[in-house]
Design an enzyme around this catalytic site. Sequence first.
Site, PDB file in Angstrom:
ATOM      1  N   ARG A 168      99.577  33.893 -54.918  1.00 12.61           N
ATOM      2  CA  ARG A 168     100.153  35.243 -54.789  1.00 12.61           C
ATOM      3  C   ARG A 168     101.337  35.273 -53.808  1.00 12.61           C
ATOM      4  NH1 ARG A 168      96.279  40.017 -53.534  1.00 12.61           N
ATOM      5  NH2 ARG A 168      95.523  38.581 -51.938  1.00 12.61           N
ATOM      6  N   ARG A 226     100.447  36.433 -47.867  1.00  7.33           N
ATOM      7  CA  ARG A 226      99.689  37.218 -46.882  1.00  7.33           C
ATOM      8  C   ARG A 226      98.957  36.322 -45.889  1.00  7.33           C
ATOM      9  NH1 ARG A 226      96.452  41.673 -50.357  1.00  7.33           N
ATOM     10  NH2 ARG A 226      94.751  40.895 -49.084  1.00  7.33           N
ATOM     11  N   ARG A 265      86.205  36.575 -47.393  1.00 11.59           N
ATOM     12  CA  ARG A 265      86.434  37.840 -48.120  1.00 11.59           C
ATOM     13  C   ARG A 265      85.533  37.929 -49.351  1.00 11.59           C
ATOM     14  NH1 ARG A 265      92.599  37.275 -48.810  1.00 11.59           N
ATOM     15  NH2 ARG A 265      92.421  39.002 -50.278  1.00 11.59           N
ATOM     16  N   ARG A 286      84.537  50.486 -49.738  1.00 13.05           N
ATOM     17  CA  ARG A 286      84.294  49.054 -49.748  1.00 13.05           C
ATOM     18  C   ARG A 286      82.898  48.704 -49.245  1.00 13.05           C
ATOM     19  NH1 ARG A 286      89.405  46.459 -49.789  1.00 13.05           N
ATOM     20  NH2 ARG A 286      89.212  44.211 -49.673  1.00 13.05           N
ATOM     21  N   LYS A 342      93.515  44.070 -58.646  1.00 10.61           N
ATOM     22  CA  LYS A 342      93.410  45.523 -58.432  1.00 10.61           C
ATOM     23  C   LYS A 342      94.789  46.134 -58.146  1.00 10.61           C
ATOM     24  CE  LYS A 342      90.486  45.114 -54.995  1.00 10.61           C
ATOM     25  NZ  LYS A 342      90.405  43.627 -54.945  1.00 10.61           N
TER      26      LYS A 342
HETATM   27  P1  AP5 Z   1      96.414  41.365 -56.865  1.00  6.11           P
HETATM   28  O1  AP5 Z   1      96.749  42.452 -57.813  1.00  6.11           O
HETATM   29  O2  AP5 Z   1      97.231  41.216 -55.620  1.00  6.11           O
HETATM   30  O3  AP5 Z   1      94.846  41.341 -56.535  1.00  6.11           O
HETATM   31  P2  AP5 Z   1      93.925  42.347 -55.700  1.00  6.11           P
HETATM   32  O4  AP5 Z   1      92.660  42.526 -56.459  1.00  6.11           O
HETATM   33  O5  AP5 Z   1      94.713  43.565 -55.333  1.00  6.11           O
HETATM   34  O6  AP5 Z   1      93.632  41.423 -54.468  1.00  6.11           O
HETATM   35  P3  AP5 Z   1      93.616  41.688 -52.908  1.00  6.11           P
HETATM   36  O7  AP5 Z   1      93.482  40.321 -52.266  1.00  6.11           O
HETATM   37  O8  AP5 Z   1      94.782  42.529 -52.468  1.00  6.11           O
HETATM   38  O9  AP5 Z   1      92.324  42.453 -52.732  1.00  6.11           O
HETATM   39  P4  AP5 Z   1      91.546  42.603 -51.455  1.00  6.11           P
HETATM   40  O10 AP5 Z   1      90.554  43.599 -51.881  1.00  6.11           O
HETATM   41  O11 AP5 Z   1      91.021  41.354 -50.853  1.00  6.11           O
HETATM   42  O12 AP5 Z   1      92.681  43.057 -50.392  1.00  6.11           O
HETATM   43  P5  AP5 Z   1      93.043  44.433 -49.703  1.00  6.11           P
HETATM   44  O13 AP5 Z   1      94.488  44.471 -49.502  1.00  6.11           O
HETATM   45  O14 AP5 Z   1      92.371  45.583 -50.371  1.00  6.11           O
HETATM   46  O15 AP5 Z   1      96.487  39.987 -57.731  1.00  6.11           O
HETATM   47  C1  AP5 Z   1      96.257  38.719 -57.116  1.00  6.11           C
HETATM   48  C2  AP5 Z   1      97.243  37.690 -57.716  1.00  6.11           C
HETATM   49  O16 AP5 Z   1      96.897  37.479 -59.097  1.00  6.11           O
HETATM   50  C3  AP5 Z   1      98.720  38.123 -57.713  1.00  6.11           C
HETATM   51  O17 AP5 Z   1      99.524  37.017 -57.412  1.00  6.11           O
HETATM   52  C4  AP5 Z   1      98.981  38.619 -59.150  1.00  6.11           C
HETATM   53  O18 AP5 Z   1     100.340  38.398 -59.545  1.00  6.11           O
HETATM   54  C5  AP5 Z   1      98.015  37.734 -59.939  1.00  6.11           C
HETATM   55  N1  AP5 Z   1      97.485  38.408 -61.132  1.00  6.11           N
HETATM   56  C6  AP5 Z   1      97.076  39.689 -61.242  1.00  6.11           C
HETATM   57  N2  AP5 Z   1      96.620  39.944 -62.480  1.00  6.11           N
HETATM   58  C7  AP5 Z   1      96.721  38.775 -63.176  1.00  6.11           C
HETATM   59  C8  AP5 Z   1      96.406  38.368 -64.499  1.00  6.11           C
HETATM   60  N3  AP5 Z   1      95.885  39.249 -65.391  1.00  6.11           N
HETATM   61  N4  AP5 Z   1      96.631  37.089 -64.866  1.00  6.11           N
HETATM   62  C9  AP5 Z   1      97.159  36.193 -63.975  1.00  6.11           C
HETATM   63  N5  AP5 Z   1      97.484  36.526 -62.702  1.00  6.11           N
HETATM   64  C10 AP5 Z   1      97.269  37.789 -62.302  1.00  6.11           C
HETATM   65  O19 AP5 Z   1      92.280  44.279 -48.288  1.00  6.11           O
HETATM   66  C11 AP5 Z   1      92.703  43.329 -47.340  1.00  6.11           C
HETATM   67  C12 AP5 Z   1      91.879  43.491 -46.066  1.00  6.11           C
HETATM   68  O20 AP5 Z   1      92.079  44.817 -45.515  1.00  6.11           O
HETATM   69  C13 AP5 Z   1      90.354  43.383 -46.210  1.00  6.11           C
HETATM   70  O21 AP5 Z   1      89.913  42.017 -46.186  1.00  6.11           O
HETATM   71  C14 AP5 Z   1      89.871  44.193 -44.991  1.00  6.11           C
HETATM   72  O22 AP5 Z   1      89.973  43.438 -43.812  1.00  6.11           O
HETATM   73  C15 AP5 Z   1      90.890  45.332 -44.934  1.00  6.11           C
HETATM   74  N6  AP5 Z   1      90.438  46.512 -45.698  1.00  6.11           N
HETATM   75  C16 AP5 Z   1      91.062  47.054 -46.787  1.00  6.11           C
HETATM   76  N7  AP5 Z   1      90.377  48.128 -47.239  1.00  6.11           N
HETATM   77  C17 AP5 Z   1      89.293  48.254 -46.419  1.00  6.11           C
HETATM   78  C18 AP5 Z   1      88.189  49.157 -46.389  1.00  6.11           C
HETATM   79  N8  AP5 Z   1      88.046  50.128 -47.301  1.00  6.11           N
HETATM   80  N9  AP5 Z   1      87.269  48.997 -45.408  1.00  6.11           N
HETATM   81  C19 AP5 Z   1      87.392  48.037 -44.480  1.00  6.11           C
HETATM   82  N10 AP5 Z   1      88.395  47.128 -44.457  1.00  6.11           N
HETATM   83  C20 AP5 Z   1      89.342  47.241 -45.418  1.00  6.11           C
END
Ligand code: AP5
Length: 219
Positions: free
Chosen positions: A127, A161, A172, A88, A13
Amino acid sequence: MRIVLVGPPGAGKGTQAAFLAKNLSIPHISTGDLFRANISQGTDLGKQARAFMDAGRLVPDEVTIAMAKDRMAQSDAENGFLLDGFPRNVGQAVALDEMLLGEGVKLDAVLDLEVPEDEVVKRIAGRRICRNDSSHVFHVTYNAPKTEGVCDVCGGELYQRDDDTEETVRTRLEVYHTQTEPIIDHYRCQGLVVTISALGKVTEVTDRAMEALKKSDEG
Ligand code: AP5
């Protein structure tokens, strides 16, 4: 355009949001990045969020919704935004619906990134993120930086991270299935969901996403 990006942790994402936001000239709003910025600045909000994030659980709605609303109220988001990681759960989706209704605007699309679970685990395990700018995302194998541990874009230090441990990733994923996936049905009822495969090269996924958004805008 007003777009919500949804998909399991590690689906890509954040990676896609950086390109899509640039192509569409709208700000990328990531609640995960906002929480991480608050944690690194040592704010009260960061202190409240940290324990939930480290455990892989959702930060409570009242904190998250207020933070997301504040960010969406900034002037750069007046004509559109790309939301990554918000809403979410269904409560957050309803809060967003009410907020947009109050402003007389609507979402244009909910882009759902589909990736098999074994692939997301590989993506998360490898990552690496830049300490200077969390939108600079790398992967030790799939998108390796030219110099190990150093950001290609700005020379910042790359780190893993705190919530990318095997145990937290399992939590997660479970939280995603139980709490986040139901928002897809919530938005399907509104005719907004566009699902694409997020497998393949990053550029291929971006092209697929742009094409799908264009079609949904025309339709
Ligand atoms: P990346 O682009 O980093 O993936 P992502 O989908 O953004 O993954 P996240 O882990 O950041 O999502 P998340 O939803 O768990 O975390 P968030 O920060 O929102 O890609 C992943 C890897 O793959 C990278 O190394 C990239 O290079 C590689 N890659 C990408 N595309 C590729 C491809 N096509 N081919 C090969 N490799 C590829 O949330 C974290 C925490 O914050 C949550 O657990 C929660 O505690 C809190 N939080 C955030 N938002 C909320 C909310 N709305 N409500 C409550 N808690 C929240």
